[in-house]
Design a protein around this motif. Structure first.
Motif, PDB file in Angstrom:
ATOM      1  N   GLY A   1       0.720  -1.214  -0.012  1.00 22.56           N
ATOM      2  CA  GLY A   1       0.157  -0.026  -0.001  1.00 22.56           C
ATOM      3  C   GLY A   1       0.852   1.215   0.058  1.00 22.56           C
ATOM      4  N   VAL A   2       0.245   2.326  -0.687  1.00 21.62           N
ATOM      5  CA  VAL A   2       1.254   3.350  -0.712  1.00 21.62           C
ATOM      6  C   VAL A   2       0.995   4.622   0.546  1.00 21.62           C
ATOM      7  CG1 VAL A   2       1.756   5.161  -2.177  1.00 21.62           C
ATOM      8  CG2 VAL A   2       1.284   3.212  -3.163  1.00 21.62           C
ATOM      9  N   SER A   3      -0.108   4.559   0.852  1.00 26.31           N
ATOM     10  CA  SER A   3      -0.494   5.560   2.037  1.00 26.31           C
ATOM     11  C   SER A   3       0.169   5.571   3.213  1.00 26.31           C
ATOM     12  CB  SER A   3      -2.007   5.261   2.339  1.00 26.31           C
ATOM     13  OG  SER A   3      -2.307   3.854   2.836  1.00 26.31           O
ATOM     14  N   ASN A   4       0.978   4.543   3.659  1.00 26.55           N
ATOM     15  CA  ASN A   4       1.926   4.434   4.742  1.00 26.55           C
ATOM     16  C   ASN A   4       3.201   4.226   4.164  1.00 26.55           C
ATOM     17  OD1 ASN A   4       1.245   1.740   4.186  1.00 26.55           O
ATOM     18  ND2 ASN A   4       0.632   1.161   6.289  1.00 26.55           N
ATOM     19  N   LEU A   5       3.522   4.154   2.926  1.00 28.88           N
ATOM     20  CA  LEU A   5       4.802   3.886   2.526  1.00 28.88           C
ATOM     21  C   LEU A   5       5.580   5.154   3.107  1.00 28.88           C
ATOM     22  CD1 LEU A   5       7.337   2.728   1.003  1.00 28.88           C
ATOM     23  CD2 LEU A   5       6.517   3.901  -1.153  1.00 28.88           C
ATOM     24  N   GLY A   6       5.267   6.336   2.957  1.00 32.04           N
ATOM     25  CA  GLY A   6       5.757   7.607   3.433  1.00 32.04           C
ATOM     26  C   GLY A   6       6.081   7.335   4.952  1.00 32.04           C
ATOM     27  N   ASN A   7       5.378   6.425   5.721  1.00 35.55           N
ATOM     28  CA  ASN A   7       5.593   6.349   7.026  1.00 35.55           C
ATOM     29  C   ASN A   7       6.513   5.238   7.387  1.00 35.55           C
ATOM     30  OD1 ASN A   7       2.175   6.997   7.579  1.00 35.55           O
ATOM     31  ND2 ASN A   7       3.950   8.552   8.146  1.00 35.55           N
ATOM     32  N   ALA A   8       7.152   4.577   6.171  1.00 32.51           N
ATOM     33  CA  ALA A   8       8.190   3.649   6.199  1.00 32.51           C
ATOM     34  C   ALA A   8       7.412   2.428   6.936  1.00 32.51           C
ATOM     35  CB  ALA A   8       9.364   3.746   7.347  1.00 32.51           C
ATOM     36  N   PHE A   9       6.057   2.525   6.433  1.00 27.99           N
ATOM     37  CA  PHE A   9       5.029   1.100   6.878  1.00 27.99           C
ATOM     38  C   PHE A   9       5.084   1.230   8.655  1.00 27.99           C
ATOM     39  CE2 PHE A   9       6.188   0.132   2.712  1.00 27.99           C
ATOM     40  CZ  PHE A   9       4.766   0.194   2.199  1.00 27.99           C
ATOM     41  N   ALA A  10       5.424   2.069   9.306  1.00 29.21           N
ATOM     42  CA  ALA A  10       5.200   2.237  10.679  1.00 29.21           C
ATOM     43  C   ALA A  10       3.770   2.256  10.948  1.00 29.21           C
ATOM     44  CB  ALA A  10       5.899   3.254  11.291  1.00 29.21           C
TER      45      ALA A  10
ATOM     46  N   LEU B   1       1.116  15.000   4.692  1.00 27.66           N
ATOM     47  CA  LEU B   1       2.558  14.871   4.467  1.00 27.66           C
ATOM     48  C   LEU B   1       3.193  13.831   5.653  1.00 27.66           C
ATOM     49  CD1 LEU B   1       3.545  18.581   4.332  1.00 27.66           C
ATOM     50  CD2 LEU B   1       2.847  16.963   2.423  1.00 27.66           C
ATOM     51  N   ARG B   2       3.859  12.778   5.090  1.00 24.10           N
ATOM     52  CA  ARG B   2       4.166  11.767   5.984  1.00 24.10           C
ATOM     53  C   ARG B   2       5.840  11.587   5.810  1.00 24.10           C
ATOM     54  NH1 ARG B   2      -0.135   9.599   2.221  1.00 24.10           N
ATOM     55  NH2 ARG B   2      -1.870   9.450   3.369  1.00 24.10           N
ATOM     56  N   PHE B   3       6.132  11.003   6.957  1.00 26.67           N
ATOM     57  CA  PHE B   3       7.737  10.874   7.075  1.00 26.67           C
ATOM     58  C   PHE B   3       7.735   9.596   7.980  1.00 26.67           C
ATOM     59  CE2 PHE B   3       6.812  15.319   7.152  1.00 26.67           C
ATOM     60  CZ  PHE B   3       7.507  15.738   5.905  1.00 26.67           C
ATOM     61  N   GLY B   4       9.130   8.722   7.536  1.00 26.77           N
ATOM     62  CA  GLY B   4       9.289   7.420   8.274  1.00 26.77           C
ATOM     63  C   GLY B   4      10.502   6.902   8.298  1.00 26.77           C
TER      64      GLY B   4
ATOM     65  N   TRP C   1      15.815   2.449   6.511  1.00 24.42           N
ATOM     66  CA  TRP C   1      14.718   2.897   5.623  1.00 24.42           C
ATOM     67  C   TRP C   1      14.712   4.648   5.977  1.00 24.42           C
ATOM     68  CZ3 TRP C   1      10.317   0.869   2.727  1.00 24.42           C
ATOM     69  CH2 TRP C   1      10.285  -0.732   2.573  1.00 24.42           C
ATOM     70  N   THR C   2      14.596   5.320   5.025  1.00 24.95           N
ATOM     71  CA  THR C   2      14.225   6.688   5.075  1.00 24.95           C
ATOM     72  C   THR C   2      13.024   6.961   4.085  1.00 24.95           C
ATOM     73  OG1 THR C   2      15.794   7.680   3.579  1.00 24.95           O
ATOM     74  CG2 THR C   2      16.573   7.489   5.776  1.00 24.95           C
ATOM     75  N   ALA C   3      11.880   7.531   4.469  1.00 28.87           N
ATOM     76  CA  ALA C   3      10.888   7.607   3.631  1.00 28.87           C
ATOM     77  C   ALA C   3      10.152   8.816   3.854  1.00 28.87           C
ATOM     78  CB  ALA C   3      10.039   6.490   3.840  1.00 28.87           C
ATOM     79  N   PHE C   4       9.356   9.242   2.781  1.00 28.61           N
ATOM     80  CA  PHE C   4       8.260  10.351   2.819  1.00 28.61           C
ATOM     81  C   PHE C   4       7.261  10.054   1.707  1.00 28.61           C
ATOM     82  CE2 PHE C   4      11.098  11.772  -0.404  1.00 28.61           C
ATOM     83  CZ  PHE C   4      10.707  12.295  -1.458  1.00 28.61           C
ATOM     84  N   GLY C   5       6.435  10.938   1.919  1.00 26.71           N
ATOM     85  CA  GLY C   5       5.177  11.020   0.925  1.00 26.71           C
ATOM     86  C   GLY C   5       4.192  11.707   1.074  1.00 26.71           C
TER      87      GLY C   5
END
Length: 463
Positions: free
Chosen positions: A32-41, A371-374, A399-403
């Motif tokens: 899923g993409v909605s929580n990729l920006g949170n590094a799937f946290a 805006l998401r970060f993880g 992992w470093t992620a944003f979305g």
């Protein structure tokens, strides 16, 4: 003919050690993409859209009406090998023959992983959903003349998981969910076989053929299977702003069946007599015939514990810890149905269970934007350099992620996510010695420089 018999037996023993084996490949958390920006946290606790079908089916009770999601992930691993040495056993262990060839370039290949989800809440405590995704996958590729060609050339593993799910809200705080998985796996694994080495070990007159690319046989194995599993979930809403999620996905054992095909350099080998009226081409073509192949692989169970808390309308934080039972991947047994039926291939893996830890935050500047970060740390299940192979040269990943997410209106929204995975350099130390599983594949010692980039898009429609 005595020479012919000895060489056939020797080649069969070589196939035991050189034939490629089926592999689980990398587990893909990109569902899923909605929580990729949170590094799937917080994956099993967020439950804000239909991707919860994969992460925690109990979260379906939090959705309203009906929702459909289409997502696509572009996954680009990089794996660049730096050789310390590459050699093969020739005559005696004290007289190894060098294996010549390139270092393989970048073995990582672009992979595409789609997701489809549909969810419906009946407003009577029950909710249902259907997810289609790819939970495991692998793609690495080398040329046929690189120094590690007897370990691997191409490796491709694809899975498709069809996952209907149901959830029930027991009370205002507690929901439970469950699903079944119908999973398809397709694997294609290839390598070169050092036919010249085996000939040289049996007859010194064939010494120039040892680890000679012109005498190599190309082996290509393709197999597939359908199998089944299940997943369970629990969601506890501590308050309207805090929730705890737990989820479990079962093992799935696959019994793959398919075909093994070989390409023999007949024209070259025909120039080397091996007995009266017999050449090396005769022996190779009678040994490496197309035939059936089968092998079992148990894809691992996993369990996760997640927490989500919204501090205020603008800020939310989440965390997750996930365990994956990679110890199921302890060995690989490949069996053949034709000329190699009496020579199954056994490879020791000894993978360890692994853990993944992640933290994330979401900032909502207004009702339209998120805006998401993880950050995350992902343990590698490969235990050491001796058990690492060129097919899966991974190591621990950070992992470093944003979305971001944007709501066009109450019905439609778009999500984007990007992650870069800093992967620790991985050591490989495969040592050839008579009687070992790498005797025919050769010594391969060196270091991989690794990384992974992921970019994903998701469209969500509510109705």
């Amino acid at each position: 003919m005595k020479m012919l018999s000895r060489l056939v037996v020797g080649v069969l023993c070589l196939m035991l050690t050189a034939s490629p084996a089926f592999s689980a490949g990398f587990a893909l958390i990109e569902q899923g993409v909605s929580n990729l920006g949170n590094a799937f946290a917080g994956g099993s606790a967020i439950a804000e859209d239909a991707t919860t079908i994969f992460f925690n089916p109990a979260g379906l009770t939090r959705l309203e009406g009906q929702q459909a999601i289409a997502a696509i992930h572009f996954i680009k691993p990089s794996a660049k090998f730096d050789k310390d040495r590459a050699e093969n056993v020739f005559s005696t262990p004290s007289a190894p023959a060098p294996i010549n060839g390139s270092e393989g370039g970048d073995a990582g290949k672009l992979g595409v992983a789609p997701n489809l989800y549909y969810a419906i809440n009946l407003d009577n405590g029950w909710a249902f959903g259907l997810g289609i995704n790819a939970p495991f996958g692998l793609a690495t590729e080398y040329d046929k003349t690189w120094v590690g060609r007897y370990h691997a050339v191409d490796s491709k593993v694809l899975t498709v998981n069809i996952n209907p799910s149901a959830a029930y809200r027991i009370n205002d705080q507690l929901s439970v969910g469950a699903g079944v998985s119908a999973q398809y796996i397709e694997a294609e694994l290839s390598s070169m076989i050092d036919f010249g080495l085996q000939a040289a070990q049996l007859n010194a007159g064939f010494a120039p053929l040892a680890s000679n690319p012109q005498a190599d046989v190309f082996a290509d194995l393709k197999a597939d299977d359908w199998s089944y599993g299940y997943n369970l979930g629990l969601l506890y809403e501590v308050t309207k702003d805090s929730r705890l999620g737990m989820a479990y996905r079962s093992r799935i054992k696959h019994e793959l069946e398919g075909d093994a095909d070989f390409e023999v350099p007949s024209a070259f080998l025909a120039g080397f007599p091996a007995g009266p009226g017999v050449t090396l081409a005769t022996i190779a073509n009678s040994t490496f015939t197309s035939q059936g192949v089968r092998g079992d692989i148990t894809l691992p169970a996993s369990a996760s514990l997640s927490y989500y808390h919204r501090y205020n309308p603008r800020w939310a934080v989440m965390a997750d810890v996930t365990w994956t039972e990679w110890s199921t991947f302890d060995k690989l047994l490949i069996e053949f149905d034709g000329t190699l039926a009496n020579n199954p291939s056994l490879t020791t893996e000894n993978w360890d269970d692994s853990w993944r830890y992640s933290l994330g935050t979401t900032f909502n500047p207004n009702e339209s934007w998120a805006l998401r970060f993880g950050l995350a740390f992902d343990e590698e299940p490969i235990p050491d350099a001796e058990h690492r192979t060129p097919r899966i040269p991974g190591e621990d990943r950070f992992w470093t992620a944003f979305g971001f997410g944007y709501k066009f209106n109450r019905s439609a929204s778009l999500d984007f996510g990007y992650a870069h995975l800093f992967v620790k350099d991985s050591k490989i130390n495969k040592t050839a010695a008579p009687g070992t599983e790498d005797a025919g594949r050769g010594t391969l010692v060196g270091t991989y420089e690794n990384s992974v980039d992921i970019a994903s898009l998701q469209f969500t429609y509510n109705f």
